[in-house]
Design a protein around this motif. Structure first.
Motif, PDB file in Angstrom:
ATOM      1  N   THR A   7     -51.176 -45.336 -40.715  1.00  0.00           N
ATOM      2  CA  THR A   7     -51.956 -46.508 -41.133  1.00  0.00           C
ATOM      3  C   THR A   7     -51.060 -47.737 -41.211  1.00  0.00           C
ATOM      4  O   THR A   7     -49.826 -47.647 -41.092  1.00  0.00           O
ATOM      5  CB  THR A   7     -52.592 -46.276 -42.521  1.00  0.00           C
ATOM      6  OG1 THR A   7     -51.588 -46.448 -43.534  1.00  0.00           O
ATOM      7  CG2 THR A   7     -53.185 -44.880 -42.638  1.00  0.00           C
ATOM      8  N   GLU A   8     -51.664 -48.883 -41.462  1.00  0.00           N
ATOM      9  CA  GLU A   8     -50.896 -50.124 -41.583  1.00  0.00           C
ATOM     10  C   GLU A   8     -50.034 -50.153 -42.842  1.00  0.00           C
ATOM     11  O   GLU A   8     -49.112 -50.973 -42.947  1.00  0.00           O
ATOM     12  CB  GLU A   8     -51.841 -51.322 -41.570  1.00  0.00           C
ATOM     13  CG  GLU A   8     -52.475 -51.577 -40.222  1.00  0.00           C
ATOM     14  CD  GLU A   8     -53.256 -52.871 -40.189  1.00  0.00           C
ATOM     15  OE1 GLU A   8     -53.442 -53.487 -41.261  1.00  0.00           O
ATOM     16  OE2 GLU A   8     -53.677 -53.287 -39.088  1.00  0.00           O
ATOM     17  N   ILE A   9     -50.331 -49.276 -43.815  1.00  0.00           N
ATOM     18  CA  ILE A   9     -49.517 -49.216 -45.023  1.00  0.00           C
ATOM     19  C   ILE A   9     -48.540 -48.036 -44.981  1.00  0.00           C
ATOM     20  O   ILE A   9     -47.925 -47.705 -45.974  1.00  0.00           O
ATOM     21  CB  ILE A   9     -50.392 -49.146 -46.288  1.00  0.00           C
ATOM     22  CG1 ILE A   9     -51.260 -47.883 -46.286  1.00  0.00           C
ATOM     23  CG2 ILE A   9     -51.255 -50.398 -46.426  1.00  0.00           C
ATOM     24  CD1 ILE A   9     -52.014 -47.654 -47.590  1.00  0.00           C
ATOM     25  N   ARG A  51     -55.194 -55.963 -53.402  1.00  0.00           N
ATOM     26  CA  ARG A  51     -55.113 -56.094 -51.943  1.00  0.00           C
ATOM     27  C   ARG A  51     -53.650 -56.163 -51.521  1.00  0.00           C
ATOM     28  O   ARG A  51     -52.841 -56.873 -52.136  1.00  0.00           O
ATOM     29  CB  ARG A  51     -55.863 -57.340 -51.479  1.00  0.00           C
ATOM     30  CG  ARG A  51     -55.952 -57.486 -49.957  1.00  0.00           C
ATOM     31  CD  ARG A  51     -56.731 -58.722 -49.552  1.00  0.00           C
ATOM     32  NE  ARG A  51     -58.142 -58.597 -49.912  1.00  0.00           N
ATOM     33  CZ  ARG A  51     -58.757 -59.370 -50.804  1.00  0.00           C
ATOM     34  NH1 ARG A  51     -58.083 -60.316 -51.437  1.00  0.00           N
ATOM     35  NH2 ARG A  51     -60.031 -59.203 -51.067  1.00  0.00           N
ATOM     36  N   SER A  52     -53.314 -55.408 -50.463  1.00  0.00           N
ATOM     37  CA  SER A  52     -51.944 -55.415 -49.938  1.00  0.00           C
ATOM     38  C   SER A  52     -51.755 -56.600 -48.996  1.00  0.00           C
ATOM     39  O   SER A  52     -52.724 -57.282 -48.614  1.00  0.00           O
ATOM     40  CB  SER A  52     -51.656 -54.117 -49.193  1.00  0.00           C
ATOM     41  OG  SER A  52     -52.380 -54.083 -47.964  1.00  0.00           O
ATOM     42  N   GLU A  53     -50.518 -56.828 -48.562  1.00  0.00           N
ATOM     43  CA  GLU A  53     -50.229 -57.919 -47.630  1.00  0.00           C
ATOM     44  C   GLU A  53     -50.902 -57.689 -46.283  1.00  0.00           C
ATOM     45  O   GLU A  53     -51.165 -58.640 -45.543  1.00  0.00           O
ATOM     46  CB  GLU A  53     -48.713 -58.063 -47.443  1.00  0.00           C
ATOM     47  CG  GLU A  53     -47.988 -58.627 -48.662  1.00  0.00           C
ATOM     48  CD  GLU A  53     -46.515 -58.856 -48.385  1.00  0.00           C
ATOM     49  OE1 GLU A  53     -46.051 -58.475 -47.282  1.00  0.00           O
ATOM     50  OE2 GLU A  53     -45.831 -59.419 -49.262  1.00  0.00           O
ATOM     51  N   THR A  54     -51.171 -56.427 -45.948  1.00  0.00           N
ATOM     52  CA  THR A  54     -51.836 -56.122 -44.678  1.00  0.00           C
ATOM     53  C   THR A  54     -53.353 -56.314 -44.754  1.00  0.00           C
ATOM     54  O   THR A  54     -54.051 -56.163 -43.754  1.00  0.00           O
ATOM     55  CB  THR A  54     -51.548 -54.666 -44.268  1.00  0.00           C
ATOM     56  OG1 THR A  54     -52.133 -53.787 -45.240  1.00  0.00           O
ATOM     57  CG2 THR A  54     -50.050 -54.410 -44.171  1.00  0.00           C
ATOM     58  N   GLY A  55     -53.868 -56.600 -45.945  1.00  0.00           N
ATOM     59  CA  GLY A  55     -55.307 -56.776 -46.117  1.00  0.00           C
ATOM     60  C   GLY A  55     -56.038 -55.542 -46.604  1.00  0.00           C
ATOM     61  O   GLY A  55     -57.260 -55.573 -46.780  1.00  0.00           O
ATOM     62  N   GLN A  56     -55.300 -54.455 -46.851  1.00  0.00           N
ATOM     63  CA  GLN A  56     -55.938 -53.232 -47.356  1.00  0.00           C
ATOM     64  C   GLN A  56     -56.365 -53.427 -48.808  1.00  0.00           C
ATOM     65  O   GLN A  56     -55.569 -53.817 -49.655  1.00  0.00           O
ATOM     66  CB  GLN A  56     -54.970 -52.050 -47.271  1.00  0.00           C
ATOM     67  CG  GLN A  56     -55.498 -50.758 -47.873  1.00  0.00           C
ATOM     68  CD  GLN A  56     -56.715 -50.230 -47.153  1.00  0.00           C
ATOM     69  OE1 GLN A  56     -56.699 -50.080 -45.939  1.00  0.00           O
ATOM     70  NE2 GLN A  56     -57.775 -49.956 -47.904  1.00  0.00           N
TER      71      GLN A  56
END
Length: 379
Positions: free
Chosen positions: A266-268, A339-344
């Motif tokens: 995943t992006e995270i 919300r994470s920096e990736t938008g999650q």
């Protein structure tokens, strides 16, 4: 085709076999099969237009299927009208006779079946006691509260001793406190009488409070079916996860598999979770995931319930850092959105005394066993 077999077809009390219902330009139900054991409390759950009311109407004989077979107690009832089926229905508006007393309403179906007067009187008395209205037999329907009317409708339906009781959103007109009280009453009565109940609702909390089998429906199909705990904590599809309550959903691609453990890229970062069970699984054991094929590179989604996300380092896999942007007080817990920096986006439940402040940074964690990996595309 949706085929679910919590019991074998031969032993099923209710068997809906490859049933469809088509209208001009519209499919209300698409090749649904459902086998239910005697004495189950089944809740058909889904949004408007999902097919749940159509399925209930087909079981009750109010609608005829375009194809397929319906059996109750081994008898083919597909072409029988409602009066010839071993079912009765409780409707949302109760459909009571306002000019009759409580006892007369309950007695009505018994008269139609030719039961003798003494037997009718004894049955009515039994039903009044069952629903807690023993002293209300001679009262007018007009003098009853909404909850009491619901009990009369239930007593009238059960008085004729149906094989299956059908309930069409019977609690929809009640306020929250009364609805919860009636949920307890329905559960008690169903267990006491050992009858099969099939109950339609769009309320997932009501479904979990009542059912020992939940059937989640969408667009005329059955998305998932199983015990409430399994369907909530280990949903079989993304739709079932979404409809059964809030969750954090993290999209990615299959990176690897070790038995029933799936690693998602995943992006995270890499995230390990448990493979979703097959639709219709009655447990979340590895044997119930055999029907799925997981391929490296396929799109998938990690599902995590809010109560299973923690911020303490010892609470499983870290899922990066996230900024808290909203908190909502819910009484015994606080919903926290981050919300994470990736938008999650993450949603978690925090004890009221440990709420992170808006604008603060948290590190969400989750155990592998609390993460369910479902296919991105529905089966």
């Amino acid at each position: 085709m949706t085929v679910l077999h919590p019991s074998s077809a031969s032993s099923a009390h209710l068997a809906v076999e490859a049933v469809s219902k088509h209208y001009p330009g519209q499919t209300a139900l698409e090749t649904v099969s459902l086998h239910v054991e005697r004495g189950r409390y089944v809740v058909l759950l889904g949004p408007s237009g999902s097919g749940k009311t159509t399925l209930l109407s087909l079981i009750g004989g109010f609608t005829m299927p375009s194809s397929g077979i319906i059996r109750i107690g081994g008898q083919d009832v597909t072409d029988l009208p409602p009066a010839k089926r071993p079912t009765t229905t409780v409707f949302q508006d109760y459909a009571l006779f306002p000019h009759m007393t409580v006892a007369a309403n309950i007695e009505f179906g018994l008269k139609l079946r030719g039961l003798k007067a003494d037997a009718r009187k004894a049955r009515v008395a039994t039903m009044l006691e069952l629903v807690g209205l023993g002293q209300h037999g001679e009262r007018s329907i007009q003098a009853l509260s909404g909850g009491q009317r619901q009990r009369v409708a239930l007593a009238r339906a059960l008085a004729v001793k149906p094989e299956i009781l059908l309930l069409d959103e019977p609690l929809g007109a009640l306020d929250l406190a009364l609805r919860r009280q009636m949920q307890d009453e329905l559960h008690r009565i169903q267990r006491q009488m050992n009858r099969t109940f099939v109950h339609v609702t769009h309320d997932q909390e009501e479904a979990m409070a009542l059912a020992d089998l939940i059937v989640v429906m969408s667009h005329g199909r059955i998305e998932d079916m199983g015990p409430p705990r399994r369907v909530y904590l280990r949903p079989a599809t993304r739709f079932a996860a979404t409809f059964m309550g809030e969750s954090t959903q993290i999209e990615g691609r299959i990176h690897g598999q070790d038995g029933q453990s799936i690693t998602l890229e995943t992006e995270i970062g890499l995230l390990r979770g448990m493979a979703a069970p097959s639709s219709g699984a009655m447990t979340d054991s590895p044997a119930d995931t055999q029907g799925r094929i997981w391929r490296t590179g396929d799109k998938a989604v990690a599902i995590i319930r809010p109560e299973n996300i923690r911020t303490a380092p010892e609470s499983g896999q870290a899922m990066g850092q996230a900024l808290v942007y909203e908190t909502v007080f819910q009484g015994n817990y606080v919903r926290v959105f981050a919300r994470s920096e990736t938008g999650q986006t993450f949603v978690l439940h925090s004890p009221a005394r440990e709420v992170p402040a808006s604008g603060s940074t948290i590190t969400p964690h989750a155990l592998m066993d609390d993460i369910t990996i479902v296919p991105a595309q529905e089966d």
